[in-house]
Design an enzyme around this catalytic site. Structure first.
Site, PDB file in Angstrom:
ATOM      1  N   PHE A  76      59.723  77.487  39.103  1.00 18.75           N
ATOM      2  CA  PHE A  76      59.736  78.173  37.811  1.00 18.75           C
ATOM      3  C   PHE A  76      58.656  77.626  36.881  1.00 18.75           C
ATOM      4  CE2 PHE A  76      64.104  78.776  39.230  1.00 18.75           C
ATOM      5  CZ  PHE A  76      64.402  80.062  38.819  1.00 18.75           C
ATOM      6  N   ASP A  77      58.032  78.530  36.153  1.00 20.75           N
ATOM      7  CA  ASP A  77      57.274  78.152  34.972  1.00 20.75           C
ATOM      8  C   ASP A  77      58.288  77.720  33.906  1.00 20.75           C
ATOM      9  OD1 ASP A  77      55.056  78.070  33.095  1.00 20.75           O
ATOM     10  OD2 ASP A  77      55.848  79.949  32.303  1.00 20.75           O
ATOM     11  N   LEU A  78      57.805  77.135  32.811  1.00 15.39           N
ATOM     12  CA  LEU A  78      58.722  76.647  31.778  1.00 15.39           C
ATOM     13  C   LEU A  78      58.713  77.549  30.537  1.00 15.39           C
ATOM     14  CD1 LEU A  78      60.686  74.613  30.622  1.00 15.39           C
ATOM     15  CD2 LEU A  78      58.751  73.068  30.172  1.00 15.39           C
ATOM     16  N   ASP A  79      57.734  77.386  29.660  1.00 17.08           N
ATOM     17  CA  ASP A  79      57.686  78.181  28.424  1.00 17.08           C
ATOM     18  C   ASP A  79      57.479  79.649  28.747  1.00 17.08           C
ATOM     19  OD1 ASP A  79      57.961  76.054  26.570  1.00 17.08           O
ATOM     20  OD2 ASP A  79      55.849  75.531  26.839  1.00 17.08           O
ATOM     21  N   VAL A 110      58.182  81.970  39.903  1.00 18.71           N
ATOM     22  CA  VAL A 110      58.666  82.825  38.821  1.00 18.71           C
ATOM     23  C   VAL A 110      57.931  82.420  37.545  1.00 18.71           C
ATOM     24  CG1 VAL A 110      60.659  83.580  37.464  1.00 18.71           C
ATOM     25  CG2 VAL A 110      60.947  83.002  39.895  1.00 18.71           C
TER      26      VAL A 110
END
Length: 238
Positions: A10-13, A169
């Site tokens: 996963f990406d974060l922001d 994602v």
């Protein structure tokens, strides 16, 4: 979940966490303090996701010799105020809980400095769900040399997961391009900060509008990967 254990990165922001103004207000505050022009709101939003130093140079047009000061003031604002303003997107905690129950490994690959990424995830109580948390170098103010980009950060996450197969994602084009460069499918999320069409044009497998739709898409891709792995195994046994 299917029987395959293809991990999810996963990406974060903009993907797990909504900065809710913490990033853009921090950038604007730092620029104002130093008497530098503040970009329009839509340009500030476009700075969420890319490496901060690159966005400051290329979007906010910060002079290179002022970059360190801007980042230092931004980091102070973000630590004191910005993190507390952030919130998890609806359904993210439940999604991660379902993956944990299924034994599906998950990781984070973000262009946010790695220590700050850990702090943000811990603030929201979800850091324990991730097998690895990968980000930029903690000192991202330097402009010399070749900084880690999303491709290299995703590669580091893959190495930590000890696999060449995963699903990405994310909410911006660099998530998609970084995934493709590592041979991965990327699912785009519509709740992030990409302008209309950015994710599709970058080559996202699909773009989803809710965590329920994200889960269904992950399950579909997991099934595709499981079938492909089974076919390879069967071919090898011929």
């Amino acid at each position: 979940m299917t029987s395959t254990t293809v991990p999810v990165i996963f990406d974060l922001d903009g993907t797990l966490v909504d900065p809710a103004g913490g990033i853009t207000e921090g950038i604007a505050s730092a620029l104002r303090e130093l008497g530098l022009p503040v970009p329009a709101p839509e340009l500030l939003d476009s700075m969420i996701g890319p490496k901060l130093s690159d966005a400051l140079l290329n979007v906010a047009q910060v002079p290179a010799d002022r970059l360190d000061d801007v980042i230092r003031r931004y980091r102070a604002f973000y630590a004191e105020t910005g993190i507390a303003q952030s919130r998890l997107y609806p359904g993210i905690r439940e999604l991660l809980e379902s993956f944990a129950e299924a034994g599906l490994p998950v990781s984070v690959a973000t262009q946010k400095p790695q220590t700050i990424a850990r702090t943000v995830l811990a603030h929201h109580g979800i850091d324990g769900f991730f097998q690895g948390i990968h980000g930029s170098a903690d000192d991202e103010s330097a402009v010399d040399g070749v900084p880690l980009g999303k491709t290299e950060i995703i590669a580091a996450a893959l190495k930590d997961l000890d696999t060449q197969h995963a699903l990405m994602v994310g909410d911006r084009a660099q998530d998609v391009s970084g995934a493709i460069a590592n041979g991965l499918d990327c699912i785009g999320v519509a709740w992030g900060f990409a302008p209309d069409g950015e994710l599709e044009n970058a080559g996202a497998f699909t773009v989803v509008a809710s965590t329920a739709e994200l889960l269904k898409t992950i399950e579909r891709l997991q099934a595709i990967h499981a079938a492909a792995m089974s076919e390879v195994t069967n071919d090898g046994n011929v």
